[in-house]
Design a protein around this motif. Structure first.
Motif, short mmCIF file in Angstrom:
data_model
loop_
_atom_site.label_atom_id
_atom_site.label_comp_id
_atom_site.label_asym_id
_atom_site.label_seq_id
_atom_site.Cartn_x
_atom_site.Cartn_y
_atom_site.Cartn_z
N UNK A 69 0.81 -1.22 0.00
CA UNK A 69 0.00 0.00 0.00
C UNK A 69 0.84 1.27 0.00
N UNK A 70 2.13 1.13 -0.20
CA UNK A 70 2.98 2.32 -0.17
C UNK A 70 2.87 3.19 -1.41
N UNK A 71 2.13 2.69 -2.41
CA UNK A 71 1.88 3.53 -3.58
C UNK A 71 0.52 4.22 -3.51
N UNK A 72 -0.23 4.05 -2.40
CA UNK A 72 -1.52 4.71 -2.24
C UNK A 72 -1.29 6.22 -2.08
N UNK A 73 -1.87 7.01 -2.96
CA UNK A 73 -1.70 8.47 -3.03
C UNK A 73 -0.26 8.85 -3.37
N UNK A 118 -4.66 -11.61 -7.30
CA UNK A 118 -4.86 -11.29 -8.71
C UNK A 118 -5.03 -9.82 -9.02
N UNK A 119 -4.92 -8.94 -8.03
CA UNK A 119 -5.14 -7.51 -8.26
C UNK A 119 -4.15 -6.95 -9.29
N UNK A 120 -2.90 -7.37 -9.18
CA UNK A 120 -1.87 -6.86 -10.08
C UNK A 120 -2.25 -7.09 -11.53
N UNK A 121 -2.79 -8.28 -11.82
CA UNK A 121 -3.12 -8.62 -13.20
C UNK A 121 -4.47 -8.05 -13.62
N UNK A 122 -5.42 -7.97 -12.69
CA UNK A 122 -6.79 -7.61 -13.07
C UNK A 122 -7.03 -6.11 -13.17
N UNK A 123 -6.56 -5.34 -12.19
CA UNK A 123 -7.03 -3.96 -12.11
C UNK A 123 -6.00 -2.93 -11.70
N UNK A 124 -4.86 -3.33 -11.17
CA UNK A 124 -3.93 -2.34 -10.66
C UNK A 124 -3.36 -1.50 -11.81
N UNK A 125 -3.32 -0.19 -11.59
CA UNK A 125 -2.83 0.71 -12.63
C UNK A 125 -3.88 1.16 -13.62
N UNK A 126 -5.15 0.75 -13.42
CA UNK A 126 -6.22 1.13 -14.33
C UNK A 126 -6.47 2.64 -14.23
N UNK A 171 -1.23 9.08 -8.48
CA UNK A 171 -1.13 9.94 -9.66
C UNK A 171 0.18 9.64 -10.37
N UNK A 172 0.07 9.13 -11.60
CA UNK A 172 1.23 8.73 -12.39
C UNK A 172 1.23 9.53 -13.70
N UNK A 173 2.26 10.36 -13.89
CA UNK A 173 2.37 11.20 -15.09
C UNK A 173 1.09 12.01 -15.31
N UNK A 174 0.53 12.52 -14.20
CA UNK A 174 -0.65 13.35 -14.28
C UNK A 174 -1.96 12.61 -14.36
N UNK A 175 -1.94 11.28 -14.50
CA UNK A 175 -3.16 10.48 -14.61
C UNK A 175 -3.46 9.79 -13.29
N UNK A 176 -4.70 9.90 -12.82
CA UNK A 176 -5.12 9.18 -11.63
C UNK A 176 -5.34 7.71 -11.99
N UNK A 177 -4.73 6.78 -11.23
CA UNK A 177 -4.83 5.34 -11.51
C UNK A 177 -5.09 4.59 -10.22
N UNK A 178 -5.55 3.36 -10.35
CA UNK A 178 -5.74 2.50 -9.18
C UNK A 178 -4.39 2.06 -8.63
N UNK A 179 -4.30 1.91 -7.32
CA UNK A 179 -3.06 1.50 -6.67
C UNK A 179 -3.40 0.62 -5.48
N UNK A 180 -2.45 0.41 -4.59
CA UNK A 180 -2.73 -0.33 -3.36
C UNK A 180 -2.76 -1.82 -3.54
#
Length: 435
Positions: A35-39, A337-345, A368-377
């Motif tokens: 969860x260290x990539x949350x926010x 399976x989060x990494x494969x299914x939805x993380x970074x969406x 926030x990655x390169x200005x885009x909000x994405x799923x993390x955690x």
């Protein structure tokens, strides 16, 4: 204000972000590596919260340490003895939530009914108990950090479904490391209205406004599917006095003696026989903190500062109801399976959402990655959309309008949060004299 946030999963990320946006200094420690990539890209993080204590102390009366979970009470008590202002809980609070027998004893001591409950460290012993006394039971694991999806509410009057599940858990336990402990309770199943009553305790007294809440824990509409932590909730600050006076107010002495400072909630079943407390939440609730915020007439820094200083019991809140709708993506409520299914969406917002609407969105596992909000955690808990209204139905409609403004691949949420409350629960509680 200078705030040091400490938690496992960065559950209060939206609060920290709001504080930072309003000009306060905030640093956050996240224990769980997943969860260290949350926010990420939105908050200032620290790898070692203890080395930031000097930074907090240098702020004097404006320094605050904020704990998110109910597993670091001993550290909180120690920091308070060192002169730090700490909001979160205490060692007593940890035990009230994690040790269900201890929590039930505390509630019995103030004169409340408690359901028959028995603690087990062996699945075989639990099966023998159900076989000897067939009936409907609720299985709940002890420990504040246990996965809620492992809990189970039995539905068969002869207990056959509970026996089958206990057998499954026993077979799985035989393959777990010897260090893994088994610790759970079987509680008598109770019929009635489930409602919680919560308030903020400043270490000496409760703040003036208490709230009631109606949680919706099942994953699907119609109360089907897994027991998640929570899929949505209805909250009101205007219907709580009698429940507060009966359940929370008598606990003030114990909380004061135990050094507790933070939000505390007791979940109950209410029926014709009275109140039956189920469990404590000795910390901020998730997503409860965000839903309560929708009814607060002042920002968190005012509330937290007041609790730290103990200079006022005021808590200004709005009339009506707040509805919170939890937004998730697969594989929530699980991690696998989060990494494969939805993380970074990618997360996008419809143009129909006005700037004031964005205040009703409380993101959770995002970055926030390169200005885009994405799923993390770690599991796909995107956040919570909140809405307010003079009725439950209005609050639900408002929250759903906000939720529909969020676009994420495979986004899921319940549309029926509050239907049962409006149709049945409020009327029944009023009829029994509790509202």
């Amino acid at each position: 204000m200078r705030v040091l946030g400490i938690g496992e999963y960065n559950d209060l990320a939206a609060t920290y972000h709001g504080l930072a946006q309003r000009g306060h200094e905030v640093k956050v420690f996240v224990a769980d590596p997943a969860c260290r990539d949350v926010f990420e890209g939105m908050l200032d993080f620290t790898p070692d919260w203890q080395r930031e204590l000097g930074w907090v102390r240098d702020a004097g009366a404006d320094g605050l340490v904020l704990f998110e979970s109910a597993i670091h009470g001993k550290e909180q008590d120690s920091l308070r003895r060192e002169g730090f202002a700490v909001v979160g809980g205490s060692e007593l609070g940890d035990r009230l939530e994690a040790d269900r027998d201890f929590g039930q004893d505390a509630l019995r001591a103030i004169g409340l009914h408690t359901a028959a409950s028995r603690r087990f460290s062996s699945y075989a012993d639990a099966r023998a108990h159900v076989q000897a006394q067939p009936g409907r039971y609720v299985l709940k694991f002890n420990g504040a950090d246990n996965e809620r999806s492992r809990n189970f509410v039995g539905e068969m009057d002869d207990g056959a479904d509970m026996l089958a599940l206990l057998s499954l858990y026993e077979s799985r336990a035989s393959h777990e490391p010897a260090s893994e402990t088994t610790d759970f309770v079987l509680m008598e199943h109770l019929q009635g209205v489930e409602v919680g009553v919560g308030a903020y305790f400043n270490g000496r007294e409760f703040l003036e406004a208490a709230c009631i809440d109606f949680e919706h824990k099942r994953f699907f509409p119609g109360e089907l599917g897994e027991l998640t932590g929570e899929m949505g909730t209805i909250v009101s600050y205007r219907h709580s006095p009698k429940l507060f006076d009966t359940v929370l107010a008598p606990l003030a002495g114990m909380l004061r003696d135990g050094g507790y400072c933070g939000y505390i909630n007791v979940n109950l079943i209410v029926n014709e026989e009275g109140l039956w407390p189920l469990e404590f939440t000795s910390r901020f609730g998730y997503p409860g903190f965000a839903i309560c915020e929708a009814l607060h007439a002042e920002p968190w820094e005012a509330i937290l500062g007041r609790m730290a200083r103990k200079d006022s019991l005021a808590l200004r809140t709005a009339d009506g109801f707040a509805c919170g709708v939890v937004l998730t993506v697969p594989p929530f409520p699980y991690r696998h399976g989060y990494e494969a299914l939805s993380k970074g969406a990618p997360i996008c917002l419809r143009k129909e959402l006005a700037p004031e609407d964005l205040q009703q969105l409380h993101f959770a596992e995002v970055a926030r990655v390169h200005g885009q909000l994405v799923t993390s955690g770690s599991c796909g808990y995107v956040g919570v959309a909140t809405g307010v209204g003079s009725t439950v139905q209005e609050a639900n409609a408002h929250a759903l309008r906000i939720a529909r403004g969020v676009v994420v691949p495979n986004l899921r949420y319940r549309t029926d949060i509050g239907e049962r409350v409006a149709r049945h629960d409020l009327q029944q509680l009023s009829q029994w004299g509790w509202l």
